[in-house]
Design an enzyme around this catalytic site. Structure first.
Site, mmCIF file in Angstrom:
data_model
loop_
_atom_site.group_PDB
_atom_site.id
_atom_site.type_symbol
_atom_site.label_atom_id
_atom_site.label_comp_id
_atom_site.label_asym_id
_atom_site.label_seq_id
_atom_site.Cartn_x
_atom_site.Cartn_y
_atom_site.Cartn_z
ATOM 1 N N PHE A 22 0.840 -1.212 0.000
ATOM 2 C CA PHE A 22 0.000 0.000 0.000
ATOM 3 C C PHE A 22 0.864 1.248 0.000
ATOM 4 O O PHE A 22 0.718 2.106 -0.871
ATOM 5 C CB PHE A 22 -0.922 0.012 1.221
ATOM 6 N N LEU A 68 -6.405 5.612 14.315
ATOM 7 C CA LEU A 68 -6.662 4.548 13.326
ATOM 8 C C LEU A 68 -6.784 3.246 14.107
ATOM 9 O O LEU A 68 -5.860 2.863 14.833
ATOM 10 C CB LEU A 68 -5.527 4.463 12.321
ATOM 11 N N LEU A 122 -7.846 -3.739 5.645
ATOM 12 C CA LEU A 122 -8.850 -2.695 5.893
ATOM 13 C C LEU A 122 -8.186 -1.338 6.130
ATOM 14 O O LEU A 122 -8.714 -0.295 5.719
ATOM 15 C CB LEU A 122 -9.703 -3.091 7.103
ATOM 16 N N LEU A 158 -1.405 13.692 19.948
ATOM 17 C CA LEU A 158 -2.078 13.096 21.113
ATOM 18 C C LEU A 158 -2.048 11.564 21.059
ATOM 19 O O LEU A 158 -2.016 11.017 19.948
ATOM 20 C CB LEU A 158 -3.530 13.576 21.155
HETATM 21 C C1 LIG Z 1 -3.797 14.581 2.535
HETATM 22 C C2 LIG Z 1 -4.455 13.790 3.770
HETATM 23 C C3 LIG Z 1 -3.787 12.421 4.008
HETATM 24 C C4 LIG Z 1 -4.441 11.695 5.233
HETATM 25 C C5 LIG Z 1 -3.831 10.307 5.450
HETATM 26 C C6 LIG Z 1 -2.368 10.373 5.852
HETATM 27 C C7 LIG Z 1 -1.810 8.969 6.176
HETATM 28 C C8 LIG Z 1 -2.356 8.435 7.513
HETATM 29 C C9 LIG Z 1 -1.810 7.039 7.808
HETATM 30 C C10 LIG Z 1 -2.410 6.459 9.079
HETATM 31 C C11 LIG Z 1 -1.822 7.084 10.322
HETATM 32 C C12 LIG Z 1 -2.432 6.517 11.595
HETATM 33 C C13 LIG Z 1 -1.815 7.223 12.799
HETATM 34 C C14 LIG Z 1 -2.412 6.744 14.095
HETATM 35 O O1 LIG Z 1 -3.601 6.475 14.202
HETATM 36 C C15 LIG Z 1 -1.451 6.558 15.297
HETATM 37 S S1 LIG Z 1 -0.597 4.941 15.095
HETATM 38 C C16 LIG Z 1 -1.835 3.890 15.808
HETATM 39 C C17 LIG Z 1 -2.372 2.875 14.814
HETATM 40 N N1 LIG Z 1 -3.377 2.050 15.491
HETATM 41 C C18 LIG Z 1 -3.047 1.009 16.291
HETATM 42 O O2 LIG Z 1 -1.901 0.642 16.455
HETATM 43 C C19 LIG Z 1 -4.236 0.328 16.974
HETATM 44 C C20 LIG Z 1 -4.095 -1.182 16.990
HETATM 45 N N2 LIG Z 1 -3.850 -1.704 15.632
HETATM 46 C C21 LIG Z 1 -4.856 -1.697 14.695
HETATM 47 O O3 LIG Z 1 -5.985 -1.283 14.908
HETATM 48 C C22 LIG Z 1 -4.482 -2.251 13.325
HETATM 49 O O4 LIG Z 1 -3.334 -3.058 13.456
HETATM 50 C C23 LIG Z 1 -4.192 -1.129 12.294
HETATM 51 C C24 LIG Z 1 -5.497 -0.395 11.989
HETATM 52 C C25 LIG Z 1 -3.133 -0.169 12.831
HETATM 53 C C26 LIG Z 1 -3.665 -1.769 11.005
HETATM 54 O O5 LIG Z 1 -4.627 -2.708 10.539
HETATM 55 P P1 LIG Z 1 -4.173 -4.232 10.264
HETATM 56 O O6 LIG Z 1 -5.421 -5.059 10.200
HETATM 57 O O7 LIG Z 1 -3.110 -4.588 11.247
HETATM 58 O O8 LIG Z 1 -3.446 -4.173 8.809
HETATM 59 P P2 LIG Z 1 -4.192 -4.208 7.398
HETATM 60 O O9 LIG Z 1 -5.532 -3.597 7.485
HETATM 61 O O10 LIG Z 1 -4.117 -5.601 6.871
HETATM 62 O O11 LIG Z 1 -3.254 -3.250 6.528
HETATM 63 C C27 LIG Z 1 -1.852 -3.475 6.466
HETATM 64 C C28 LIG Z 1 -1.273 -2.200 5.887
HETATM 65 O O12 LIG Z 1 -1.496 -1.127 6.813
HETATM 66 C C29 LIG Z 1 -0.218 -0.560 7.156
HETATM 67 N N3 LIG Z 1 -0.234 -0.089 8.543
HETATM 68 C C30 LIG Z 1 -0.226 -0.850 9.660
HETATM 69 N N4 LIG Z 1 -0.229 -0.077 10.764
HETATM 70 C C31 LIG Z 1 -0.240 1.224 10.318
HETATM 71 C C32 LIG Z 1 -0.244 2.493 10.971
HETATM 72 N N5 LIG Z 1 -0.207 2.592 12.307
HETATM 73 N N6 LIG Z 1 -0.247 3.618 10.204
HETATM 74 C C33 LIG Z 1 -0.243 3.522 8.859
HETATM 75 N N7 LIG Z 1 -0.238 2.352 8.172
HETATM 76 C C34 LIG Z 1 -0.247 1.219 8.909
HETATM 77 C C35 LIG Z 1 0.781 -1.676 6.970
HETATM 78 O O13 LIG Z 1 2.077 -1.130 6.791
HETATM 79 C C36 LIG Z 1 0.250 -2.317 5.699
HETATM 80 O O14 LIG Z 1 0.578 -1.515 4.561
HETATM 81 P P3 LIG Z 1 1.838 -1.951 3.616
HETATM 82 O O15 LIG Z 1 1.449 -3.288 3.033
HETATM 83 O O16 LIG Z 1 2.014 -0.859 2.628
HETATM 84 O O17 LIG Z 1 3.007 -2.066 4.584
HETATM 85 C C1 LIG Z 2 1.569 2.725 29.226
HETATM 86 O O1 LIG Z 2 0.541 2.240 28.392
HETATM 87 C C2 LIG Z 2 0.844 2.078 27.047
HETATM 88 C C3 LIG Z 2 -0.231 1.685 26.250
HETATM 89 C C4 LIG Z 2 -0.005 1.495 24.885
HETATM 90 C C5 LIG Z 2 1.249 1.703 24.322
HETATM 91 C C6 LIG Z 2 2.303 2.106 25.151
HETATM 92 C C7 LIG Z 2 3.668 2.329 24.562
HETATM 93 C C8 LIG Z 2 3.564 3.504 23.629
HETATM 94 N N1 LIG Z 2 3.314 3.319 22.412
HETATM 95 N N2 LIG Z 2 3.718 4.772 24.166
HETATM 96 C C9 LIG Z 2 3.671 5.887 23.360
HETATM 97 O O2 LIG Z 2 3.351 5.851 22.190
HETATM 98 C C10 LIG Z 2 4.051 7.189 24.008
HETATM 99 C C11 LIG Z 2 4.979 7.259 25.042
HETATM 100 C C12 LIG Z 2 5.348 8.516 25.540
HETATM 101 C C13 LIG Z 2 4.774 9.676 25.009
HETATM 102 N N3 LIG Z 2 3.833 9.607 24.018
HETATM 103 C C14 LIG Z 2 3.476 8.389 23.535
HETATM 104 O O3 LIG Z 2 2.529 8.304 22.539
HETATM 105 C C15 LIG Z 2 1.571 9.374 22.548
HETATM 106 C C16 LIG Z 2 1.740 10.110 21.246
HETATM 107 C C17 LIG Z 2 1.260 9.257 20.072
HETATM 108 N N4 LIG Z 2 -0.098 8.740 20.291
HETATM 109 C C18 LIG Z 2 -0.216 7.959 21.534
HETATM 110 C C19 LIG Z 2 0.199 8.790 22.760
HETATM 111 C C20 LIG Z 2 2.111 2.314 26.522
#
Ligand SMILES: CCCCCCCCCCCCCC(=O)CSCCNC(=O)CCNC(=O)[C@H](O)C(C)(C)COP(=O)(O)OP(=O)(O)OC[C@H]1O[C@@H](n2cnc3c(N)ncnc32)[C@H](O)[C@@H]1OP(=O)(O)O
Ligand SMILES: COc1cccc(CC(=N)NC(=O)c2cccnc2OC2CCNCC2)c1
Length: 388
Positions: free
Chosen positions: A5, A139, A150, A388
């Protein structure tokens, strides 16, 4: 590592690293709004898009519940962020926000919310250019729907809706490596309640450390030390805005806050965000500012505790008081408010107090820009943006 992607997206690709012929700035130009895809992307049959009205208490509770059970966990799956409803109400409704950027996916039959992504508008200065961006966050795909591709659909849909508002760049952070980080930061934790942190496995007792020695090591005074240190109030907004704008000028990437932004993001909101100023007792000028936001985490699988109360360093400006002293006062306030831990990324000048104030290292946090190329990776101290 193939990124099926992300290789299709206007982001700096890994193969571009080191290619100094590529100019800094937007990767793709804007297109006429009439040429932006007018209808939503297709979802798998069972699912439908839902624009989540964060103003509705019921919808806010649904989003909050999805995140509480399916959002980010630490590397050892011991904790999961537990954003509160009032936090989401604050985080998703800054000045100029777009309801259409609060995007959910629900099951057509049951109407169950199974995925979410959100954007909020922000003016972000990158070097000398203030760029209108979307900050993307929250996300989340339900644990039962993972690895079905997704996420790319969610990202394309929020991109499409942001484009419809004539915005072409975005900023986001992630714990995962994607093409291509503009900066790689470390986060740090300062124990406030070491006994609980040890009990829940957030940190371990050092080799030659006993519980009583650890408690003594992290002990803080009951009251702050800086004369004129008080909670921020509405009438401080103009002075804090000036202080913050001058301070953030030194960083390569930073928000371009105006008074409206400061009023929304930095005025104290119970259990969401807290902020303090130092008003000089002589001149009554506001010389310093500090703030943190409240982001508890669920403690997974601990009999005694279910919630970890964590404060996250937000924006801090020290022009008269030494930053070290200002941050020590922030720790004292957070401790008095029963936070268990105070977290900070090593962005801005945070490195200057992290070691001295007994922070311990955590994992990494990566910063990204969408459709905007920076030639070199920024050092954390060149970043003036906290998400955040
Ligand atoms: C001009 C406006 C532009 C606006 C948009 C800008 C961009 C915004 C981008 C978003 C910024 C969000 C910032 C944010 O919210 C802060 S980072 C927090 C992200 N959320 C979590 O970690 C929550 C727990 N995990 C999940 O819910 C799922 O694992 C998620 C939904 C993360 C992925 O769902 P999944 O079921 O595990 O995976 P598939 O659906 O099968 O999809 C796999 C594809 O998704 C890529 N992937 C995985 N994690 C990612 C992540 N954190 N950012 C971007 N991409 C991510 C991965 O590299 C692969 O692509 P690739 O094959 O190319 O490698
Ligand atoms: C202590 O509870 C946690 C629950 C889930 C994940 C993590 C580890 C982690 N991922 N921590 C951070 O991303 C983090 C640690 C210090 C300061 N800011 C942070 O993330 C902020 C900014 C990005 N969005 C989440 C909150 C810790």
């Amino acid at each position: 590592m193939r990124h099926k992607f992300w290789e299709t997206q206007p982001v700096k690709q890994f193969k571009d690293i080191g290619d100094i012929s590529l100019p800094e700035g937007p990767i793709e130009p804007p297109i006429p709004l009439s040429e932006v895809k007018q209808e939503p992307y297709n979802l798998p049959n069972l699912y439908e898009w839902i624009t989540c009205d964060i103003d509705s208490e019921e919808t806010r509770a649904e989003v909050c519940n999805l995140l509480t059970h399916n959002y980010i966990e630490d590397d050892k799956n011991m904790f999961r962020f537990d954003y509160s409803k009032e936090f989401l109400h604050w985080a998703l409704r800054p000045p100029g926000y777009c309801k259409s950027w609060h995007i959910g996916v629900r099951v057509k039959s049951s109407k169950k919310l199974v995925a979410f992504i959100a954007g909020v508008p922000a003016r972000i200065r990158v070097r000398d250019n203030v760029v209108a961006m979307a900050e993307i966050n929250f996300l989340c795909v339900h644990k039962k729907l993972r690895s079905k591709r997704l996420a790319p659909v969610m990202i394309k849909e929020v991109t499409r809706r942001v484009h419809l508002e004539n915005i072409w760049q975005a900023a986001y952070t992630a714990g995962v490596v994607l093409p291509t980080p503009i900066s790689s930061c470390l986060y740090w934790h300062r124990s406030l309640n070491p006994k609980k942190l040890i009990d829940v496995g957030f940190c371990r007792l050092g080799a030659r450390m006993t519980m009583s020695r650890m408690t003594k090591l992290y002990k803080l005074p009951d009251s702050t030390g800086t004369p004129g240190f008080r909670q921020m109030e509405l009438h401080d907004v103009p002075a804090v805005t000036q202080l913050l704008r001058n301070y953030l000028n030194q960083f390569e990437v930073a928000p371009d806050f105006d008074e409206n932004d400061v009023k929304h993001w930095l005025l104290p909101t119970e259990n969401v965000v807290d902020s303090y100023v130092v008003e000089s007792p002589e001149s009554h000028k506001i010389t310093d500012f500090c703030s943190f936001y409240s982001l508890p985490s669920s403690i997974l699988g601990n009999q005694k505790y279910s919630i970890l109360k964590a404060a996250y360093s937000f924006y801090n400006v020290a022009t008269k008081t030494p930053l070290l002293q200002l941050m020590n006062d922030v720790l004292i306030v957070a401790n008095r408010k029963d936070y268990d831990v105070f977290n900070a990324l090593d962005v801005m000048q945070n490195e200057t107090f992290i070691k001295e104030l007994k922070f311990g290292p955590g994992d990494g946090k990566l910063y990204y820009l969408y459709n905007y190329r920076l030639r070199d990776t920024l050092k954390p101290m060149e970043l003036g943006l906290v998400l955040l």
